[in-house]
Design a protein around this motif. Structure first.
Motif, mmCIF file in Angstrom:
data_model
loop_
_atom_site.group_PDB
_atom_site.id
_atom_site.type_symbol
_atom_site.label_atom_id
_atom_site.label_comp_id
_atom_site.label_asym_id
_atom_site.label_seq_id
_atom_site.Cartn_x
_atom_site.Cartn_y
_atom_site.Cartn_z
ATOM 1 N N LEU A 81 0.808 -1.211 0.000
ATOM 2 C CA LEU A 81 0.000 0.000 0.000
ATOM 3 C C LEU A 81 0.841 1.260 0.000
ATOM 4 N N SER A 82 1.893 1.267 0.775
ATOM 5 C CA SER A 82 2.674 2.494 0.931
ATOM 6 C C SER A 82 3.258 2.978 -0.384
ATOM 7 N N GLY A 83 3.511 2.072 -1.299
ATOM 8 C CA GLY A 83 4.098 2.459 -2.569
ATOM 9 C C GLY A 83 3.129 2.515 -3.732
ATOM 10 N N SER A 84 1.824 2.273 -3.469
ATOM 11 C CA SER A 84 0.880 2.212 -4.580
ATOM 12 C C SER A 84 -0.400 3.018 -4.357
ATOM 13 N N LEU A 85 -0.844 3.211 -3.118
ATOM 14 C CA LEU A 85 -2.086 3.924 -2.865
ATOM 15 C C LEU A 85 -1.944 5.386 -3.260
ATOM 16 N N GLU A 86 -2.833 5.874 -4.132
ATOM 17 C CA GLU A 86 -2.692 7.205 -4.722
ATOM 18 C C GLU A 86 -3.691 8.230 -4.200
ATOM 19 N N GLU A 87 -4.854 7.791 -3.735
ATOM 20 C CA GLU A 87 -5.867 8.737 -3.259
ATOM 21 C C GLU A 87 -6.520 8.207 -1.989
ATOM 22 N N VAL A 88 -6.559 9.040 -0.959
ATOM 23 C CA VAL A 88 -7.214 8.687 0.300
ATOM 24 C C VAL A 88 -8.174 9.802 0.681
ATOM 25 N N GLU A 89 -9.391 9.416 1.020
ATOM 26 C CA GLU A 89 -10.399 10.356 1.496
ATOM 27 C C GLU A 89 -10.835 9.882 2.883
ATOM 28 N N ILE A 90 -10.677 10.732 3.902
ATOM 29 C CA ILE A 90 -10.998 10.332 5.260
ATOM 30 C C ILE A 90 -12.055 11.259 5.847
ATOM 31 N N TYR A 91 -13.008 10.653 6.554
ATOM 32 C CA TYR A 91 -14.100 11.382 7.182
ATOM 33 C C TYR A 91 -13.968 11.281 8.696
ATOM 34 N N GLY A 92 -14.175 12.395 9.366
ATOM 35 C CA GLY A 92 -14.135 12.393 10.812
ATOM 36 C C GLY A 92 -15.461 11.983 11.425
ATOM 37 N N TRP A 93 -15.494 11.911 12.741
ATOM 38 C CA TRP A 93 -16.725 11.681 13.504
ATOM 39 C C TRP A 93 -16.547 12.360 14.859
ATOM 40 N N ASP A 94 -17.594 12.348 15.675
ATOM 41 C CA ASP A 94 -17.645 13.214 16.857
ATOM 42 C C ASP A 94 -16.474 13.048 17.820
ATOM 43 N N LYS A 95 -15.997 11.805 18.028
ATOM 44 C CA LYS A 95 -14.966 11.578 19.033
ATOM 45 C C LYS A 95 -13.549 11.526 18.471
ATOM 46 N N LEU A 96 -13.415 11.681 17.171
ATOM 47 C CA LEU A 96 -12.088 11.575 16.564
ATOM 48 C C LEU A 96 -11.238 12.785 16.900
ATOM 49 N N LYS A 97 -9.995 12.531 17.340
ATOM 50 C CA LYS A 97 -9.132 13.609 17.799
ATOM 51 C C LYS A 97 -8.147 14.100 16.740
ATOM 52 N N SER A 98 -7.737 13.218 15.818
ATOM 53 C CA SER A 98 -6.667 13.620 14.902
ATOM 54 C C SER A 98 -6.687 12.792 13.622
ATOM 55 N N VAL A 99 -5.991 13.314 12.629
ATOM 56 C CA VAL A 99 -5.741 12.569 11.401
ATOM 57 C C VAL A 99 -4.805 11.412 11.741
ATOM 58 N N PRO A 100 -5.026 10.202 11.214
ATOM 59 C CA PRO A 100 -4.149 9.072 11.559
ATOM 60 C C PRO A 100 -2.701 9.313 11.131
ATOM 61 N N HIS A 101 -1.792 9.171 12.089
ATOM 62 C CA HIS A 101 -0.380 9.437 11.795
ATOM 63 C C HIS A 101 0.188 8.429 10.811
ATOM 64 N N GLN A 102 -0.448 7.264 10.674
ATOM 65 C CA GLN A 102 0.064 6.241 9.755
ATOM 66 C C GLN A 102 0.027 6.680 8.297
ATOM 67 N N LEU A 103 -0.685 7.762 8.009
ATOM 68 C CA LEU A 103 -0.701 8.282 6.638
ATOM 69 C C LEU A 103 0.694 8.632 6.147
ATOM 70 N N GLN A 104 1.600 8.920 7.072
ATOM 71 C CA GLN A 104 2.943 9.331 6.680
ATOM 72 C C GLN A 104 3.688 8.271 5.879
ATOM 73 N N HIS A 105 3.225 7.026 5.931
ATOM 74 C CA HIS A 105 3.895 5.941 5.206
ATOM 75 C C HIS A 105 3.479 5.869 3.739
ATOM 76 N N LEU A 106 2.447 6.607 3.351
ATOM 77 C CA LEU A 106 1.918 6.518 1.987
ATOM 78 C C LEU A 106 2.692 7.453 1.066
ATOM 79 N N THR A 107 3.885 7.071 0.739
ATOM 80 C CA THR A 107 4.794 7.933 -0.021
ATOM 81 C C THR A 107 4.382 8.117 -1.476
#
Length: 234
Positions: free
Chosen positions: A118-144
């Protein structure tokens, strides 16, 4: 498409469709597991799971080798296992709007971002929040290889920045959308934005403090983004 609120099982399976099924959308069902034979559908390219509250096991996703687009929204159960690591053809991912029992994205989903497939091939990510979510997932940093990132509906009071500084590793990012994030306080640091050297389009919409980013308003955030070729507000 399946849109049956009382559906709990699918009789038979998908084996007879394994060479022809391209797109499957399952919404508002009570299925206890993915249907028998779905993992045989090597032709499946798009799979959408919407508000599938009773689904427990997602291991069958690992076998969908042709899957290019996956959408998992309003999913009410915990996902602990890596359910995407073997999706070598996955290019687009849409996730979010999960149960308010969660304060972060399910570990089994976001930890998959570290998988080489995934880290070398995923090209588009769309993320939706919800009431208790505190932050964007830090694991996104691996999607180079990520080219487009869309962030929607992060409205918790603690959500202060659109993109944590550690996500400056998204070296291939060309488009960033920040939409309906009413409590966003500021953009990433100038250093972080400069490291996103391929960023061509920034879209900020329905964010109350977007005026801080506007040149005509003498916004204090404007110097951070003035070099980006296309900036869209509305």
């Amino acid at each position: 498409m399946m849109w049956c609120s009382e559906l709990i099982t699918i009789s038979g399976g998908f084996r007879e469709l394994k060479s022809s099924l391209k797109k499957l959308i399952i919404s508002n069902c009570k299925l206890g597991a993915l249907a028998s034979g779905l993992q045989c559908c090597a032709s499946l390219e798009e799979f959408v799971i919407w508000h599938w509250g009773e689904l427990i096991h997602m291991n069958d996703l690992q076998e969908l080798s042709s899957l290019r687009r996956l959408s998992i929204n309003r999913y009410d159960k915990f996902i602990k296992e890596d359910c995407m690591g073997n999706l070598t053809q996955l290019r687009e991912l849409n996730i979010g709007g999960f149960s308010n029992e969660l304060e972060a994205f399910p570990v089994g989903l976001v930890n998959s971002f570290q998988h080489p497939n995934l880290s070398g091939s995923l090209e588009e990510v769309e993320i939706y929040g919800w009431d208790k979510l505190k932050s964007v997932p830090h694991q996104l940093q691996h999607l180079t290889a990520l080219k487009t990132l869309k962030i929607w509906g992060f409205n918790r009071e603690e959500f202060k920045e659109a993109l944590p500084n550690r996500l400056a590793n998204l070296s291939s990012l060309r488009r960033l959308d920040i939409v309906s994030c009413k409590n966003i306080k500021h953009l990433p640091s100038s250093t972080t934005i400069q490291r996103l050297s391929k960023l061509e389009t920034l879209r900020i919409c329905e964010c109350p403090r977007e005026e801080n980013c506007r040149k005509e308003k003498n916004g204090w955030e404007w110097p951070k983004i003035s070099h980006i070729p296309t900036i869209i507000f509305y």
